[in-house]
Design an enzyme around this catalytic site. Structure first.
Site, short mmCIF file in Angstrom:
data_model
loop_
_atom_site.label_atom_id
_atom_site.label_comp_id
_atom_site.label_asym_id
_atom_site.label_seq_id
_atom_site.Cartn_x
_atom_site.Cartn_y
_atom_site.Cartn_z
N GLY A 4 4.15 1.52 -5.30
CA GLY A 4 3.80 2.91 -5.58
C GLY A 4 4.89 3.51 -6.46
O GLY A 4 5.42 2.83 -7.33
N THR A 16 6.04 3.89 2.75
CA THR A 16 4.59 3.80 2.90
C THR A 16 4.07 2.66 2.04
O THR A 16 4.31 2.62 0.84
CB THR A 16 3.89 5.10 2.44
OG1 THR A 16 4.23 5.35 1.08
CG2 THR A 16 4.28 6.27 3.32
N ASN A 51 1.50 0.91 -0.05
CA ASN A 51 0.35 1.38 -0.82
C ASN A 51 -0.66 0.26 -1.04
O ASN A 51 -0.28 -0.87 -1.34
CB ASN A 51 0.82 1.89 -2.20
CG ASN A 51 1.70 3.11 -2.10
OD1 ASN A 51 2.65 3.15 -1.32
ND2 ASN A 51 1.41 4.11 -2.90
N GLU A 86 -1.90 5.19 1.86
CA GLU A 86 -0.54 4.72 2.14
C GLU A 86 -0.32 4.63 3.64
O GLU A 86 -0.61 5.57 4.37
CB GLU A 86 0.49 5.70 1.54
CG GLU A 86 0.25 5.98 0.07
CD GLU A 86 1.39 6.74 -0.58
OE1 GLU A 86 2.47 6.85 0.05
OE2 GLU A 86 1.19 7.23 -1.71
N ILE A 133 4.08 1.89 8.70
CA ILE A 133 4.02 1.10 9.92
C ILE A 133 5.20 1.50 10.81
O ILE A 133 6.34 1.60 10.32
CB ILE A 133 4.05 -0.40 9.61
CG1 ILE A 133 2.89 -0.74 8.64
CG2 ILE A 133 3.95 -1.22 10.89
CD1 ILE A 133 2.92 -2.16 8.13
N TYR A 180 5.90 -6.40 -0.36
CA TYR A 180 5.00 -6.28 -1.51
C TYR A 180 4.29 -7.60 -1.73
O TYR A 180 4.87 -8.68 -1.57
CB TYR A 180 5.80 -5.93 -2.77
CG TYR A 180 6.38 -4.54 -2.75
CD1 TYR A 180 5.56 -3.42 -2.87
CD2 TYR A 180 7.75 -4.34 -2.61
CE1 TYR A 180 6.07 -2.14 -2.85
CE2 TYR A 180 8.29 -3.06 -2.60
CZ TYR A 180 7.44 -1.96 -2.72
OH TYR A 180 7.97 -0.71 -2.71
N ARG A 219 -4.57 15.33 10.98
CA ARG A 219 -4.60 16.65 10.32
C ARG A 219 -4.99 16.50 8.85
O ARG A 219 -4.96 15.40 8.31
CB ARG A 219 -3.23 17.33 10.42
CG ARG A 219 -2.11 16.56 9.72
CD ARG A 219 -0.81 17.36 9.66
NE ARG A 219 0.30 16.56 9.16
CZ ARG A 219 0.60 16.42 7.88
NH1 ARG A 219 -0.12 17.00 6.93
NH2 ARG A 219 1.64 15.67 7.52
N LYS A 265 -1.56 18.94 3.61
CA LYS A 265 -1.00 20.28 3.50
C LYS A 265 0.03 20.32 2.41
O LYS A 265 0.61 19.30 2.07
CB LYS A 265 -0.28 20.65 4.81
CG LYS A 265 -1.17 21.13 5.93
CD LYS A 265 -0.30 21.60 7.07
CE LYS A 265 -0.88 21.16 8.39
NZ LYS A 265 0.10 20.95 9.43
N PHE A 310 3.77 21.75 1.59
CA PHE A 310 4.92 22.20 2.35
C PHE A 310 5.89 22.93 1.44
O PHE A 310 6.03 22.61 0.27
CB PHE A 310 5.61 21.02 3.03
CG PHE A 310 4.77 20.41 4.11
CD1 PHE A 310 4.80 20.93 5.39
CD2 PHE A 310 3.92 19.34 3.84
CE1 PHE A 310 4.02 20.40 6.39
CE2 PHE A 310 3.13 18.80 4.84
CZ PHE A 310 3.19 19.33 6.11
P1 ADP Z 1 6.24 2.47 -2.91
O1 ADP Z 1 6.18 3.74 -3.67
O2 ADP Z 1 6.38 1.26 -3.79
O3 ADP Z 1 5.09 2.37 -1.95
P2 ADP Z 1 7.90 3.14 -0.64
O4 ADP Z 1 9.22 3.83 -0.72
O5 ADP Z 1 6.75 3.95 -0.12
O6 ADP Z 1 7.60 2.53 -2.05
O7 ADP Z 1 8.13 1.86 0.24
C1 ADP Z 1 7.04 1.07 0.58
C2 ADP Z 1 7.39 -0.40 0.76
O8 ADP Z 1 8.40 -0.54 1.76
C3 ADP Z 1 6.20 -1.18 1.29
O9 ADP Z 1 5.38 -1.65 0.24
C4 ADP Z 1 6.86 -2.31 2.07
O10 ADP Z 1 7.05 -3.43 1.22
C5 ADP Z 1 8.20 -1.73 2.49
N1 ADP Z 1 8.28 -1.35 3.91
C6 ADP Z 1 9.33 -1.68 4.73
N2 ADP Z 1 9.16 -1.21 5.96
C7 ADP Z 1 7.97 -0.55 5.98
C8 ADP Z 1 7.24 0.16 7.01
N3 ADP Z 1 7.72 0.29 8.25
N4 ADP Z 1 6.03 0.70 6.67
C9 ADP Z 1 5.56 0.58 5.40
N5 ADP Z 1 6.20 -0.07 4.40
C10 ADP Z 1 7.40 -0.64 4.67
MG MG Z 2 4.59 4.10 -0.74
#
Ligand code: ADP
Ligand code: MG
Length: 146
Positions: free
Chosen positions: A14, A26, A28, A78, A81, A90, A103, A106, A108
């Site tokens: 993302g 998150t 994606n 997104e 976990i 990834y 919800r 929103k 913020f």
């Molecule tokens: P992006 O914008 O690429 O999604 P994020 O900062 O949202 O970057 O980080 C997401 C990535 O972090 C996921 O694709 C995954 O590889 C890694 N990740 C590590 N721990 C978690 C978790 N607990 N939940 C979701 N993603 C996680």
């Molecule tokens: Mg993300």
């Protein structure tokens, strides 16, 4: 109405907003996976179950929202976990069961209020998913074929 909703797809990059700005990574889903979602599923925050590859099933919170990268005409999905992973995942296959709604989306006023809302969403997800009716979904659903 669409719940529980099951979905499986590759984790893509993302914008890196999750971890860096919010402290909440998150995972994606790709555009194709997002487009396979029911178009009338409400945007907002959901809770459910998730597993990466053949890994353990964990609680998750999920956001279905409008994707600013595509001028808000496409949705993004997104998943955060509720587990600490040693490494990024990834390219791996993420399986989710969306179980309930928390919800709507929103706006913020500040990053602080957004972050505290996310922490509340996570606590709410944990509580809901401990209910017997939601725990039973955990066992039933995620087993990729050997
Ligand atoms: P992006 O914008 O690429 O999604 P994020 O900062 O949202 O970057 O980080 C997401 C990535 O972090 C996921 O694709 C995954 O590889 C890694 N990740 C590590 N721990 C978690 C978790 N607990 N939940 C979701 N993603 C996680
Ligand atoms: Mg993300």
């Amino acid at each position: 109405r669409h719940l529980p909703y099951f979905c499986r797809g590759e984790v893509v990059k993302g914008f890196g907003r999750g971890s860096s700005q919010l402290g909440v990574p998150t995972a994606n889903f790709s555009e194709q996976v997002v487009e396979s979602f029911p178009s009338d599923i409400p945007t907002g925050i959901y809770y459910g179950w998730a597993s990466v590859g053949n890994g353990d099933v964990h609680k998750m919170v999920l956001s279905i929202g409008w994707n600013p990268f595509y001028k808000n005409i496409k949705k993004s999905v997104e998943t955060h976990i509720i587990n600490t992973f040693k490494e990024d995942f990834y390219g791996e296959i993420l399986s989710i069961a969306i179980v309930g709604y928390i919800r709507s989306e929103k706006n913020f006023n500040s990053l602080e209020t957004l972050i505290s809302a996310i922490q509340e969403d996570i606590e709410e997800a944990k509580r809901q998913l401990d209910l017997p009716e939601h725990l039973k979904l955990k066992d039933n659903f995620f087993h990729l074929p050997e």
